[in-house]
Scaffold this motif. Structure first.
Motif, PDB file in Angstrom:
ATOM      1  N   UNK A 124       0.827  -1.207   0.000  1.00 56.60           N
ATOM      2  CA  UNK A 124       0.000   0.000   0.000  1.00 56.60           C
ATOM      3  C   UNK A 124       0.863   1.260   0.000  1.00 56.60           C
ATOM      4  N   UNK A 125       1.932   1.280   0.809  1.00 57.89           N
ATOM      5  CA  UNK A 125       2.830   2.442   0.826  1.00 57.89           C
ATOM      6  C   UNK A 125       3.550   2.596  -0.514  1.00 57.89           C
ATOM      7  N   UNK A 126       3.926   1.463  -1.131  1.00 60.76           N
ATOM      8  CA  UNK A 126       4.639   1.542  -2.413  1.00 60.76           C
ATOM      9  C   UNK A 126       3.740   2.083  -3.522  1.00 60.76           C
ATOM     10  N   UNK A 127       2.478   1.637  -3.540  1.00 60.92           N
ATOM     11  CA  UNK A 127       1.562   2.092  -4.590  1.00 60.92           C
ATOM     12  C   UNK A 127       1.125   3.539  -4.388  1.00 60.92           C
ATOM     13  N   UNK A 128       1.115   4.009  -3.148  1.00 64.12           N
ATOM     14  CA  UNK A 128       0.695   5.379  -2.885  1.00 64.12           C
ATOM     15  C   UNK A 128       1.863   6.353  -2.841  1.00 64.12           C
ATOM     16  N   UNK A 129       3.087   5.860  -3.069  1.00 63.64           N
ATOM     17  CA  UNK A 129       4.250   6.741  -3.007  1.00 63.64           C
ATOM     18  C   UNK A 129       4.215   7.732  -4.180  1.00 63.64           C
ATOM     19  N   UNK A 130       4.312   8.997  -3.875  1.00 55.82           N
ATOM     20  CA  UNK A 130       4.329  10.031  -4.903  1.00 55.82           C
ATOM     21  C   UNK A 130       2.984  10.342  -5.504  1.00 55.82           C
ATOM     22  N   UNK A 131       1.876   9.957  -4.835  1.00 55.37           N
ATOM     23  CA  UNK A 131       0.543  10.248  -5.344  1.00 55.37           C
ATOM     24  C   UNK A 131       0.287  11.748  -5.270  1.00 55.37           C
ATOM     25  N   UNK A 132      -0.218  12.306  -6.338  1.00 52.02           N
ATOM     26  CA  UNK A 132      -0.425  13.754  -6.397  1.00 52.02           C
ATOM     27  C   UNK A 132      -1.461  14.193  -5.366  1.00 52.02           C
ATOM     28  N   UNK A 133      -1.226  15.311  -4.684  1.00 50.53           N
ATOM     29  CA  UNK A 133      -2.208  15.800  -3.711  1.00 50.53           C
ATOM     30  C   UNK A 133      -3.416  16.438  -4.399  1.00 50.53           C
ATOM     31  N   UNK A 134      -4.399  16.756  -3.590  1.00 49.07           N
ATOM     32  CA  UNK A 134      -5.611  17.396  -4.090  1.00 49.07           C
ATOM     33  C   UNK A 134      -5.310  18.829  -4.504  1.00 49.07           C
ATOM     34  N   UNK A 135      -5.781  19.222  -5.706  1.00 48.48           N
ATOM     35  CA  UNK A 135      -5.563  20.565  -6.214  1.00 48.48           C
ATOM     36  C   UNK A 135      -6.701  21.489  -5.780  1.00 48.48           C
ATOM     37  N   UNK A 136      -6.398  22.375  -4.839  1.00 47.74           N
ATOM     38  CA  UNK A 136      -7.406  23.330  -4.399  1.00 47.74           C
ATOM     39  C   UNK A 136      -8.462  22.690  -3.520  1.00 47.74           C
ATOM     40  N   UNK A 137      -9.456  23.495  -3.138  1.00 50.11           N
ATOM     41  CA  UNK A 137     -10.537  23.005  -2.283  1.00 50.11           C
ATOM     42  C   UNK A 137     -11.568  22.221  -3.056  1.00 50.11           C
ATOM     43  N   UNK A 138     -11.795  22.590  -4.316  1.00 50.01           N
ATOM     44  CA  UNK A 138     -12.837  21.956  -5.114  1.00 50.01           C
ATOM     45  C   UNK A 138     -12.279  20.933  -6.095  1.00 50.01           C
ATOM     46  N   UNK A 139     -10.978  20.765  -6.150  1.00 56.65           N
ATOM     47  CA  UNK A 139     -10.389  19.816  -7.090  1.00 56.65           C
ATOM     48  C   UNK A 139     -10.601  18.375  -6.652  1.00 56.65           C
ATOM     49  N   UNK A 158      -0.942  11.118 -14.739  1.00 54.27           N
ATOM     50  CA  UNK A 158      -1.997  11.992 -14.238  1.00 54.27           C
ATOM     51  C   UNK A 158      -2.172  11.876 -12.734  1.00 54.27           C
ATOM     52  N   UNK A 159      -1.731  10.763 -12.153  1.00 53.35           N
ATOM     53  CA  UNK A 159      -1.970  10.508 -10.733  1.00 53.35           C
ATOM     54  C   UNK A 159      -0.707  10.664  -9.873  1.00 53.35           C
ATOM     55  N   UNK A 160       0.477  10.474 -10.441  1.00 53.26           N
ATOM     56  CA  UNK A 160       1.695  10.436  -9.634  1.00 53.26           C
ATOM     57  C   UNK A 160       2.644  11.568 -10.028  1.00 53.26           C
ATOM     58  N   UNK A 161       3.497  11.903  -9.067  1.00 47.07           N
ATOM     59  CA  UNK A 161       4.573  12.845  -9.322  1.00 47.07           C
ATOM     60  C   UNK A 161       5.653  12.178 -10.179  1.00 47.07           C
ATOM     61  N   UNK A 162       6.501  12.946 -10.860  1.00 45.26           N
ATOM     62  CA  UNK A 162       7.528  12.323 -11.716  1.00 45.26           C
ATOM     63  C   UNK A 162       8.529  11.462 -10.955  1.00 45.26           C
ATOM     64  N   UNK A 163       8.766  11.767  -9.647  1.00 44.94           N
ATOM     65  CA  UNK A 163       9.731  10.988  -8.878  1.00 44.94           C
ATOM     66  C   UNK A 163       9.068   9.919  -8.013  1.00 44.94           C
ATOM     67  N   UNK A 164       7.838   9.528  -8.340  1.00 45.53           N
ATOM     68  CA  UNK A 164       7.144   8.482  -7.577  1.00 45.53           C
ATOM     69  C   UNK A 164       7.755   7.120  -7.879  1.00 45.53           C
ATOM     70  N   UNK A 165       7.433   6.141  -7.026  1.00 39.84           N
ATOM     71  CA  UNK A 165       8.017   4.802  -7.180  1.00 39.84           C
ATOM     72  C   UNK A 165       7.539   4.138  -8.460  1.00 39.84           C
ATOM     73  N   UNK A 166       6.241   4.232  -8.775  1.00 42.53           N
ATOM     74  CA  UNK A 166       5.710   3.590  -9.969  1.00 42.53           C
ATOM     75  C   UNK A 166       6.161   4.279 -11.249  1.00 42.53           C
ATOM     76  N   UNK A 167       6.671   5.499 -11.159  1.00 39.71           N
ATOM     77  CA  UNK A 167       7.171   6.204 -12.336  1.00 39.71           C
ATOM     78  C   UNK A 167       8.672   6.002 -12.535  1.00 39.71           C
ATOM     79  N   UNK A 168       9.343   5.307 -11.622  1.00 44.33           N
ATOM     80  CA  UNK A 168      10.786   5.113 -11.682  1.00 44.33           C
ATOM     81  C   UNK A 168      11.107   3.692 -12.140  1.00 44.33           C
ATOM     82  N   UNK A 169      12.407   3.416 -12.253  1.00 38.53           N
ATOM     83  CA  UNK A 169      12.843   2.082 -12.677  1.00 38.53           C
ATOM     84  C   UNK A 169      12.665   1.035 -11.589  1.00 38.53           C
ATOM     85  N   UNK A 170      12.551   1.473 -10.312  1.00 35.08           N
ATOM     86  CA  UNK A 170      12.333   0.497  -9.232  1.00 35.08           C
ATOM     87  C   UNK A 170      10.996  -0.218  -9.353  1.00 35.08           C
ATOM     88  N   UNK A 171      10.068   0.349 -10.147  1.00 34.62           N
ATOM     89  CA  UNK A 171       8.771  -0.316 -10.309  1.00 34.62           C
ATOM     90  C   UNK A 171       8.910  -1.680 -10.964  1.00 34.62           C
TER      91      UNK A 171
END
Length: 469
Positions: A107-122, A191-204
């Motif tokens: 669960x921590x690995x899949x949620x690593x680098x998940x983009x936060x909520x944009x604004x109050x209504x995002x 669309x969901x993760x930051x560029x340096x997230x685990x699933x976006x890197x080679x460690x995935x």
């Protein structure tokens, strides 16, 4: 700096817990206090440089450290899962501690680098939204996704994601589903993760390999009875930790142990892939045989259809020629009638032309019948082709139904195995109770014999007392 790396093995793969450095050494995590490392650094002087002060540790990116931490802990927990499953030869359930640790780390690995909520209504980015995309990439994930949506005991998005991960693990498709997401990370995961997230890197890729290795174990998880909405527990690192001085005691090198562990994991994955390849080769062979039979049948039907078309075209041409000949003879007969000749020669010509006309009409009727017969045969061939297509569709449907039946039978077999294990445990408990009761009966018999001997002695004493002296 070289001396420091030699004194602290595994310094390239480290995580930081409080004031400890934790390094991976084979199947253990080795602890060393940061204060000792600093003293070791301050006490080292390079004779080639005049300055007695060594520069401090080079600052490292905390995101890279987090990714390496997750990968290293995942390796240890997956290795522990496979070893316990193969050692005890049983099916893992929800109470198995390494399995609980695995789901927490996953669960921590899949949620690593998940983009936060944009604004109050995002919209808020959730892991469940990412997992729902898998059913669009493969139809095999539609069943577990719909089952998770229909669960009455799960209400939150995170709870549905946890239930989906457990069902995918029992289906032995968790690694395949994650590989599909990683293959589409540029157009989906970005669309969901930051560029340096685990699933976006080679460690995935390493995480996917570990999940594929879990296909050798069997799990029986009751998703409906677990409280998946609440926060999961914590990891007991005491199962995987040892102090750094243990390296000096052990005779073997940690690199050899790590190579041996990696080789075991690779062999397990190789055996699984070979078994899957054999199954796929058998399925492909059956499908190729069916395709060849259908191809030959289709070719024969095409030849019959071409022959029927040629026959129809030839009959149509003959019919047209007969009609044109009949028209010419009718015009000739009309001209002879207009001439009004009364000689016998012309009458003979008229009689022969009428006979020829009757003969041509008779041949025309025969050709029409032949054309109708050819058309009927063509319609029959077309209907046979349609029936064969329907039969092929029914055969494919029957194959899919049988595959579903095989899957359900395997699940029932797993349940029966679990029931047999429970009955065996109960039988052992009953046997232990019977042995205890047998020992109790033996003790009671011994006490009974002692009481009988005591009564016999009392009776003899009483008889002696009654006899006169």
């Amino acid at each position: 700096m070289r001396m420091l790396e030699e004194e602290v093995p595994g310094a390239q793969d480290t995580i930081y817990l409080c004031n400890f450095r934790v390094s991976v050494d084979g199947e253990w995590l080795c602890l060393k206090e940061l204060h000792d490392v600093e003293l070791l650094q301050d006490g080292y002087h390079d004779p080639s440089t005049p300055s007695p002060v060594e520069p401090p540790f080079i600052a490292r990116d905390p995101v890279v450290i987090e990714r390496r931490n997750l990968v290293n802990i995942s390796k240890l927990i997956v290795k522990e899962l496979i070893e316990t499953s193969l050692k005890f030869g049983r099916m893992l359930d929800s109470d198995h501690m390494p399995l609980q640790h695995f789901f927490i780390v996953l669960e921590h690995a899949l949620r690593h680098g998940l983009r936060p909520k944009k604004g109050l209504l995002g919209p808020k980015k959730e892991l469940w939204d990412i997992l729902q995309v898998v059913e669009k990439l493969t139809t095999e994930a539609q069943d577990i996704t719909s089952s998770v949506r229909d669960l009455p005991t799960v209400r939150t998005q995170m709870g549905r994601a946890r239930a989906w991960l457990r069902l995918a693990l029992m289906q032995k498709k968790l690694g395949d589903y994650l590989k599909l997401l990683i293959d589409h990370r540029d157009d989906i995961l970005s669309e969901y993760f930051e560029p340096d997230a685990l699933l976006m890197s080679d460690e995935a890729i390493v995480i996917v390999g570990l999940l594929v290795g879990l296909n050798v174990i069997d799990c029986n998880l009751c998703v409906k009875e677990e409280d998946l909405d609440c926060q999961q527990g914590v990891i007991d690192f005491s199962l995987y930790l040892r102090s750094s001085h243990h390296n000096s005691v052990v005779g073997g090198t940690p690199e050899d142990d790590l190579d041996l562990d990696n080789m075991t994991t690779v062999l397990d994955q190789k055996n699984y892939i070979e078994e899957l390849n054999r199954h796929l080769n058998a399925t492909v062979g059956n499908l190729q045989a069916k395709v060849e039979s259908l191809t030959t049948t289709n070719a024969l039907m095409k030849e019959d259809l071409a022959i029927a078309k040629k026959t129809i075209m030839s009959l149509t041409d003959e019919n047209k020629s007969l009609k044109t000949g009949e028209k010419k003879k009718d015009t000739n007969s009309e001209r002879t009638d207009e001439g009004g000749g009364l000689n016998s020669f012309k009458e003979a010509d008229i009689s022969t032309s009428s006979m020829n006309t009757d003969q041509l009409r008779h041949e025309l009727d025969l050709e029409r019948k032949r054309t109708e017969d050819a058309q009927r045969e063509l319609n029959l061939q077309i209907s046979l082709k349609a029936e064969m297509e329907v039969a092929m569709k029914l055969l494919e449907k029957d194959i899919h139904d049988k595959q579903d039946t095989i899957v359900s039978l395997r699940r029932q077999l797993d349940d029966i195995k679990q029931i047999n294990l429970d009955m065996y445990r109960k039988l052992q408990e009953c046997e232990s109770e019977l042995t205890e009761k047998g020992e109790m009966v033996t003790r009671l018999q011994n006490k009974t014999m002692e009481i009988g001997k005591l009564l016999d002695g009392l009776v003899k004493c009483q008889e002696k007392a009654r006899t006169p002296h």
